[in-house]
Design a protein around this motif. Structure first.
Motif, PDB file in Angstrom:
ATOM      1  N   LYS A  13      42.804  38.390  21.273  1.00 21.42           N
ATOM      2  CA  LYS A  13      42.457  37.529  22.402  1.00 21.42           C
ATOM      3  C   LYS A  13      43.105  38.021  23.689  1.00 21.42           C
ATOM      4  N   ILE A  14      44.356  38.438  23.599  1.00 22.02           N
ATOM      5  CA  ILE A  14      45.055  38.961  24.782  1.00 22.02           C
ATOM      6  C   ILE A  14      44.360  40.212  25.304  1.00 22.02           C
ATOM      7  N   GLU A  15      44.053  41.126  24.399  1.00 20.26           N
ATOM      8  CA  GLU A  15      43.384  42.372  24.805  1.00 20.26           C
ATOM      9  C   GLU A  15      42.015  42.095  25.414  1.00 20.26           C
ATOM     10  N   GLN A  16      41.259  41.217  24.776  1.00 28.39           N
ATOM     11  CA  GLN A  16      39.921  40.902  25.266  1.00 28.39           C
ATOM     12  C   GLN A  16      39.982  40.238  26.643  1.00 28.39           C
ATOM     13  N   ALA A  17      40.856  39.277  26.813  1.00 32.30           N
ATOM     14  CA  ALA A  17      40.973  38.588  28.095  1.00 32.30           C
ATOM     15  C   ALA A  17      41.446  39.543  29.192  1.00 32.30           C
ATOM     16  N   THR A  18      42.332  40.460  28.837  1.00 34.73           N
ATOM     17  CA  THR A  18      42.806  41.447  29.809  1.00 34.73           C
ATOM     18  C   THR A  18      41.659  42.342  30.264  1.00 34.73           C
ATOM     19  N   ARG A  19      40.840  42.793  29.309  1.00 36.23           N
ATOM     20  CA  ARG A  19      39.676  43.631  29.660  1.00 36.23           C
ATOM     21  C   ARG A  19      38.700  42.859  30.541  1.00 36.23           C
ATOM     22  N   ILE A  20      38.433  41.625  30.174  1.00 35.79           N
ATOM     23  CA  ILE A  20      37.501  40.808  30.951  1.00 35.79           C
ATOM     24  C   ILE A  20      38.030  40.600  32.364  1.00 35.79           C
ATOM     25  N   ALA A  21      39.307  40.269  32.481  1.00 38.65           N
ATOM     26  CA  ALA A  21      39.903  40.012  33.795  1.00 38.65           C
ATOM     27  C   ALA A  21      39.792  41.220  34.711  1.00 38.65           C
ATOM     28  N   SER A  22      39.854  42.420  34.143  1.00 36.89           N
ATOM     29  CA  SER A  22      39.786  43.630  34.973  1.00 36.89           C
ATOM     30  C   SER A  22      38.387  43.881  35.532  1.00 36.89           C
ATOM     31  N   HIS A  23      37.379  43.173  35.003  1.00 40.17           N
ATOM     32  CA  HIS A  23      36.000  43.371  35.460  1.00 40.17           C
ATOM     33  C   HIS A  23      35.473  42.197  36.291  1.00 40.17           C
ATOM     34  N   ILE A  24      36.311  41.216  36.559  1.00 38.42           N
ATOM     35  CA  ILE A  24      35.874  40.027  37.283  1.00 38.42           C
ATOM     36  C   ILE A  24      36.365  40.092  38.725  1.00 38.42           C
ATOM     37  N   ASN A  25      35.487  39.708  39.630  1.00 45.78           N
ATOM     38  CA  ASN A  25      35.830  39.740  41.055  1.00 45.78           C
ATOM     39  C   ASN A  25      36.284  38.389  41.581  1.00 45.78           C
ATOM     40  N   ASP A  26      35.928  37.315  40.914  1.00 41.40           N
ATOM     41  CA  ASP A  26      36.292  35.980  41.369  1.00 41.40           C
ATOM     42  C   ASP A  26      37.778  35.745  41.117  1.00 41.40           C
ATOM     43  N   GLN A  27      38.536  35.569  42.210  1.00 44.24           N
ATOM     44  CA  GLN A  27      39.993  35.465  42.104  1.00 44.24           C
ATOM     45  C   GLN A  27      40.429  34.237  41.316  1.00 44.24           C
ATOM     46  N   THR A  28      39.719  33.124  41.441  1.00 38.60           N
ATOM     47  CA  THR A  28      40.077  31.910  40.710  1.00 38.60           C
ATOM     48  C   THR A  28      39.953  32.134  39.208  1.00 38.60           C
ATOM     49  N   THR A  29      38.877  32.774  38.807  1.00 43.05           N
ATOM     50  CA  THR A  29      38.668  33.064  37.385  1.00 43.05           C
ATOM     51  C   THR A  29      39.718  34.033  36.874  1.00 43.05           C
TER      52      THR A  29
END
Length: 92
Positions: A13-29
């Motif tokens: 879960k940590i790895e997946q969320a880290t990968r997802i966060a690196s591809h998101i532009n919305d700062q709140t998300t």
């Protein structure tokens, strides 16, 4: 603490969320994901500490059992004694 999550699940879960966060532009998300990741890391640390404590208790309970001549049917007594001793020790 949700006991159904094991350390491997938390790591994934940590790895997946880290990968997802690196591809998101919305700062709140991104901030929400970072907070969630931090929560997962804390859960992982708690699980590791609980596992280490249980291992120390197990080792000490066996020592107590051996010191008392390997008696049968006193495992709970020795476990509780070891648990008490371990909980009284300062954390290292």
């Amino acid at each position: 603490m949700d006991q159904s999550e094991d350390l491997g699940d938390l790591e994934r879960k940590i790895e997946q969320a880290t990968r997802i966060a690196s591809h998101i532009n919305d700062q709140t998300t991104v901030e929400r994901l970072k907070a969630w990741i931090q929560d997962m890391r804390q859960r992982r640390q708690q699980r590791l500490e609980a596992r280490r404590t249980k291992q120390r208790i197990n080792v000490r309970a066996r020592e107590i059992w051996e010191e008392n001549g390997y008696p049968a049917d006193r495992d709970v007594e020795f476990w509780l004694q070891a648990e008490s001793e371990i909980s009284e020790r300062p954390r290292q």
